[in-house]
Design a protein around this motif. Structure first.
Motif, PDB file in Angstrom:
ATOM      1  N   ALA A  24       2.495 -11.255   4.297  1.00  0.00           N
ATOM      2  CA  ALA A  24       3.906 -11.161   3.908  1.00  0.00           C
ATOM      3  C   ALA A  24       4.817 -11.449   5.090  1.00  0.00           C
ATOM      4  O   ALA A  24       5.813 -12.175   4.966  1.00  0.00           O
ATOM      5  N   LEU A  25       4.474 -10.896   6.239  1.00  0.00           N
ATOM      6  CA  LEU A  25       5.342 -10.992   7.404  1.00  0.00           C
ATOM      7  C   LEU A  25       5.268 -12.354   8.084  1.00  0.00           C
ATOM      8  O   LEU A  25       6.272 -12.862   8.579  1.00  0.00           O
ATOM      9  N   THR A  26       4.087 -12.954   8.149  1.00  0.00           N
ATOM     10  CA  THR A  26       3.966 -14.240   8.836  1.00  0.00           C
ATOM     11  C   THR A  26       4.413 -15.401   7.963  1.00  0.00           C
ATOM     12  O   THR A  26       4.899 -16.408   8.474  1.00  0.00           O
ATOM     13  N   GLU A  27       4.264 -15.269   6.633  1.00  0.00           N
ATOM     14  CA  GLU A  27       4.648 -16.361   5.745  1.00  0.00           C
ATOM     15  C   GLU A  27       5.994 -16.137   5.068  1.00  0.00           C
ATOM     16  O   GLU A  27       6.509 -17.026   4.386  1.00  0.00           O
ATOM     17  N   CYS A  28       6.581 -14.945   5.232  1.00  0.00           N
ATOM     18  CA  CYS A  28       7.841 -14.602   4.551  1.00  0.00           C
ATOM     19  C   CYS A  28       7.722 -14.832   3.047  1.00  0.00           C
ATOM     20  O   CYS A  28       8.526 -15.546   2.429  1.00  0.00           O
ATOM     21  N   LYS A  29       6.726 -14.196   2.455  1.00  0.00           N
ATOM     22  CA  LYS A  29       6.491 -14.290   1.015  1.00  0.00           C
ATOM     23  C   LYS A  29       5.998 -12.940   0.506  1.00  0.00           C
ATOM     24  O   LYS A  29       5.458 -12.139   1.278  1.00  0.00           O
ATOM     25  N   PRO A  30       6.157 -12.661  -0.786  1.00  0.00           N
ATOM     26  CA  PRO A  30       5.678 -11.384  -1.327  1.00  0.00           C
ATOM     27  C   PRO A  30       4.162 -11.323  -1.403  1.00  0.00           C
ATOM     28  O   PRO A  30       3.482 -12.357  -1.487  1.00  0.00           O
ATOM     29  N   VAL A  31       3.641 -10.109  -1.381  1.00  0.00           N
ATOM     30  CA  VAL A  31       2.201  -9.869  -1.507  1.00  0.00           C
ATOM     31  C   VAL A  31       1.990  -8.689  -2.448  1.00  0.00           C
ATOM     32  O   VAL A  31       2.907  -7.902  -2.703  1.00  0.00           O
ATOM     33  N   TYR A  32       0.755  -8.570  -2.944  1.00  0.00           N
ATOM     34  CA  TYR A  32       0.386  -7.547  -3.922  1.00  0.00           C
ATOM     35  C   TYR A  32      -0.698  -6.655  -3.322  1.00  0.00           C
ATOM     36  O   TYR A  32      -1.692  -7.155  -2.796  1.00  0.00           O
ATOM     37  N   LEU A  33      -0.494  -5.341  -3.395  1.00  0.00           N
ATOM     38  CA  LEU A  33      -1.498  -4.392  -2.925  1.00  0.00           C
ATOM     39  C   LEU A  33      -1.768  -3.379  -4.038  1.00  0.00           C
ATOM     40  O   LEU A  33      -0.887  -2.610  -4.416  1.00  0.00           O
ATOM     41  N   GLY A  34      -3.000  -3.390  -4.578  1.00  0.00           N
ATOM     42  CA  GLY A  34      -3.389  -2.436  -5.610  1.00  0.00           C
ATOM     43  C   GLY A  34      -4.071  -1.226  -4.995  1.00  0.00           C
ATOM     44  O   GLY A  34      -5.081  -1.363  -4.289  1.00  0.00           O
ATOM     45  N   LEU A  35      -3.538  -0.041  -5.265  1.00  0.00           N
ATOM     46  CA  LEU A  35      -4.035   1.195  -4.658  1.00  0.00           C
ATOM     47  C   LEU A  35      -4.473   2.165  -5.750  1.00  0.00           C
ATOM     48  O   LEU A  35      -3.635   2.767  -6.432  1.00  0.00           O
ATOM     49  N   PRO A  36      -5.779   2.344  -5.964  1.00  0.00           N
ATOM     50  CA  PRO A  36      -6.259   3.267  -7.003  1.00  0.00           C
ATOM     51  C   PRO A  36      -5.931   4.725  -6.683  1.00  0.00           C
ATOM     52  O   PRO A  36      -5.864   5.127  -5.509  1.00  0.00           O
ATOM     53  N   THR A  37      -5.793   5.523  -7.718  1.00  0.00           N
ATOM     54  CA  THR A  37      -5.370   6.914  -7.546  1.00  0.00           C
ATOM     55  C   THR A  37      -6.364   7.729  -6.720  1.00  0.00           C
ATOM     56  O   THR A  37      -5.967   8.641  -5.981  1.00  0.00           O
ATOM     57  N   ASP A  38      -7.675   7.421  -6.811  1.00  0.00           N
ATOM     58  CA  ASP A  38      -8.650   8.234  -6.081  1.00  0.00           C
ATOM     59  C   ASP A  38      -8.743   7.858  -4.606  1.00  0.00           C
ATOM     60  O   ASP A  38      -9.509   8.487  -3.856  1.00  0.00           O
ATOM     61  N   LEU A  39      -7.956   6.866  -4.165  1.00  0.00           N
ATOM     62  CA  LEU A  39      -7.936   6.501  -2.745  1.00  0.00           C
ATOM     63  C   LEU A  39      -6.664   6.976  -2.038  1.00  0.00           C
ATOM     64  O   LEU A  39      -6.522   6.787  -0.834  1.00  0.00           O
ATOM     65  N   PHE A  40      -5.749   7.596  -2.770  1.00  0.00           N
ATOM     66  CA  PHE A  40      -4.501   8.062  -2.143  1.00  0.00           C
ATOM     67  C   PHE A  40      -4.779   8.993  -0.961  1.00  0.00           C
ATOM     68  O   PHE A  40      -4.117   8.917   0.072  1.00  0.00           O
ATOM     69  N   HIS A  41      -5.750   9.862  -1.124  1.00  0.00           N
ATOM     70  CA  HIS A  41      -5.939  10.948  -0.152  1.00  0.00           C
ATOM     71  C   HIS A  41      -7.190  10.786   0.710  1.00  0.00           C
ATOM     72  O   HIS A  41      -7.502  11.687   1.494  1.00  0.00           O
ATOM     73  N   VAL A  42      -7.910   9.678   0.589  1.00  0.00           N
ATOM     74  CA  VAL A  42      -9.113   9.507   1.409  1.00  0.00           C
ATOM     75  C   VAL A  42      -8.726   9.404   2.879  1.00  0.00           C
ATOM     76  O   VAL A  42      -7.663   8.874   3.225  1.00  0.00           O
ATOM     77  N   LYS A  43      -9.580   9.905   3.750  1.00  0.00           N
ATOM     78  CA  LYS A  43      -9.317   9.881   5.181  1.00  0.00           C
ATOM     79  C   LYS A  43      -9.775   8.543   5.779  1.00  0.00           C
ATOM     80  O   LYS A  43     -10.834   8.013   5.438  1.00  0.00           O
TER      81      LYS A  43
END
Length: 594
Positions: free
Chosen positions: A160-179
């Motif tokens: 996103a930062l180097t190309e100045c374009k949007p990106v998509y990040l999918g974050l599952p609920t069971d990974l919110f709190h993993v260390k």
């Protein structure tokens, strides 16, 4: 800032945002992102905006990124939320904005079992929506069990930062709190305006990069031979943070510079070397003559879309044109893909400065007659024409008049339609910014974007005023975000042009067609309706004549941005800026071609 060795994945992501200067997060809550939103709400450095809907949030993140010249963040939920945002994300892709679209996904266990969950299509598939987004973003990262989570987060955000374009990040609920390890935070992510790593001195740079050396030498040699050199500034120069560097370049070289509609206000329009807006056949006559007679054209960050080029009517001699792009340089018919605008501009500035000294000092970039004609034309654009002050408000009077209302540091948004075309030839004050969605042109964008712009302004040393110009038809598409403005306590000026429908569409086709009409609402009730029982300061005005609007713009109290204001400007149906009339003709001709 130091972090413990082990932090949650959610903390890692929000830490990256804070490193990049992100303070406001846009989007809507949904059951697949709620626990992630806790990390935002509990972080004293981050502020959850909470938009009325996901589309408005996407527009707001877009406007925020434009003003920040950095990352905008949009958070939605799986399926219903992310799809609602896609039109806004697509606009950011078209217009080159670094947006992180973070989507809260069902847990990896539920995805793995192909459960028939709500917000799905009922077919057990969980990758359909990310696949849809893949066509509208520069990178997709869907985190899974056992993946290298922090590396994937950094990879996607880095794109996103180097190309100045949007990106998509999918974050599952069971990974919110993993260390996860916090070590990755020690390596900073790039900023959009960061040039690729280069050696410390100019000599070493050119010695170690013979292609870059050749590019600088060739451009400089052509400059020395030129009699009428100019520069044209376009949007990608702004996206990659090259505005300050290009100002140094035009000052050291002594050349005149012009801007496209998408490049408007990248450089100071009060600068003595500013020549006006070049839009091909849709330019002011003196501007077009000066640009198209040049024998050395430095095109900076070109994005030749139809509305940005007068329907592809740029008439520049390719052999005499140098194009500085995000990831390549073109000189005449030759292309050099290993060079880019961020690397070229500082080195070329030095080279042209030396060339000017060798040539005996700065020179006129054009014939004096052309300069005089151009300056006279721009003076005419600044002049407020005489008008029947008790008659109807017309575009020929409106735009020069509101130009006198603008101040330094103002952030001025113009919606696709009469506003975007009316504003293009109005010279802006120094340090004022023009925010327009010229390429994607999604009607309704500007209202949502105004929210993001206003919030980004609160983070600046000189906030300025956020001033929106939109039509009553455009406003209806995203009017809910005015409620979000009230909620967040920002104080934009909302100028609503009321001419009874979609005027830009009428100018292209269907002057009397019912499909270009809209249901008229009482705009004077809008702010009281959204303010409700709160004590939010607000004011609404209805102006029907030039005298009424002129008196309002002169009012000292009105000029203080201490409340949200709606200014309904009544204008006759069928009236439009000359540049819109010209563009409508060019568009109709293009649409009719087999």
């Amino acid at each position: 800032m130091s972090y413990p060795d082990q932090i949650t994945l959610s903390e890692y992501i929000t830490a990256r945002w804070k490193q990049l200067g992100v303070k406001h997060i846009f989007g809507c809550p949904g059951d697949f992102n709620l626990e992630f939103l806790d990390y935002i709400e509990n972080d004293p450095e981050l502020e959850w905006v909470g938009d009325a809907n996901e589309l408005g949030g996407a527009y707001a993140a877009d406007g925020y990124a434009r003003v920040k010249h950095g990352l905008g963040v949009l958070v939605t939920t799986f399926g219903v939320g992310e799809l609602s945002a896609l039109n806004g994300v697509a606009g950011s892709m078209a217009e080159r904005l670094p947006i992180l679209h973070l989507v809260g996904l069902p847990s990896t266990r539920l995805q793995g079992s192909h459960a028939l969950l709500h917000h799905t299509l009922g077919n057990g598939s969980f990758d359909t929506f990310s696949a849809m987004s893949s066509h509208l973003v520069a990178a997709v990262g869907v985190l899974k069990q056992g993946s290298r989570w922090t590396e994937e987060v950094d990879r996607v955000m880095g794109v996103a930062l180097t190309e100045c374009k949007p990106v998509y990040l999918g974050l599952p609920t069971d990974l919110f709190h993993v260390k996860v390890s916090s070590d990755g935070l020690k390596t900073p992510l790039p900023y959009p305006h960061s040039a690729p790593p280069l050696p410390s001195s100019e000599e070493n740079t050119l010695e170690s990069n013979p292609v870059l050396s050749h590019v600088i030498d060739e451009i400089t040699a052509r400059f020395k031979q030129a009699k009428k050199p100019i520069a044209i500034i376009d949007v990608c120069a702004d996206r990659f943070g090259c505005g300050p560097g290009l100002r140094k370049l035009v000052e050291k070289s002594g050349i005149r510079f012009f801007e496209t509609p998408m490049g408007k206000s990248v450089l100071d329009e009060q600068h003595p070397q500013y020549g006006g807006a070049y839009v091909g056949k849709n330019s002011l006559p003196a501007v077009r003559q000066e640009v198209e007679s040049a024998d050395w054209v430095l095109m900076c960050g070109k994005l030749e879309s139809d509305f940005n080029s007068g329907s592809f009517t740029f008439d520049l001699n390719v052999e005499k044109t140098i194009e500085l792009h995000s990831f390549e340089t073109k000189i005449g018919f030759a292309s050099y893909p290993t060079t880019d605008i961020r690397s070229v501009v500082p080195l070329l500035t030095t080279a042209l400065g030396k060339a000017v000294t060798e040539m005996g000092g700065p020179r006129k970039a054009t014939d004096q007659s052309l300069q005089d004609a151009g300056e006279a034309q721009r003076a005419e654009a600044e002049k407020v024409p005489k008008e029947d002050m008790e008659g109807e408000i017309r575009h020929t009077w409106l735009w020069p008049r509101v130009g006198k209302f603008f101040k330094e540091h103002d952030l001025i948004l113009a919606e696709t339609g009469t506003s975007a075309f009316g504003i293009v030839n109005v010279p802006f004050p120094s340090n004022a910014s023009c925010v327009v969605q010229t390429l994607w042109g999604s009607i309704g964008w500007a209202t949502g974007a105004a929210l993001g712009v206003a919030l980004a302004a609160t983070e600046r040393k000189n906030p300025g005023r956020t001033i929106l110009f939109t039509g009553e038809g455009s406003l209806q598409m995203t009017i809910q975000e005015v409620a979000t403005m009230v909620k967040k306590g920002v104080c934009p000026y909302l100028f609503v042009i009321n001419n009874g429908g979609y005027e830009i569409e009428r100018q292209i086709h269907g002057v009397k067609a019912q499909y270009n009409n809209i249901q008229m609402i009482d705009h004077q009730m809008m702010l009281p309706f959204f303010v409700g029982k709160s004590n939010t300061p607000h004011a609404s005005y209805a102006v029907h004549t030039p005298a009424e609007l002129d008196a309002l713009l002169k009012d000292a109290e009105f000029n203080v941005p201490d409340r949200i204001r709606l200014i309904e400007v009544f204008m006759p149906r069928g009236d439009a800026p000359a540049s819109l009339l010209n563009q409508a003709k060019l568009t109709a001709e293009a649409n009719a071609q087999a």
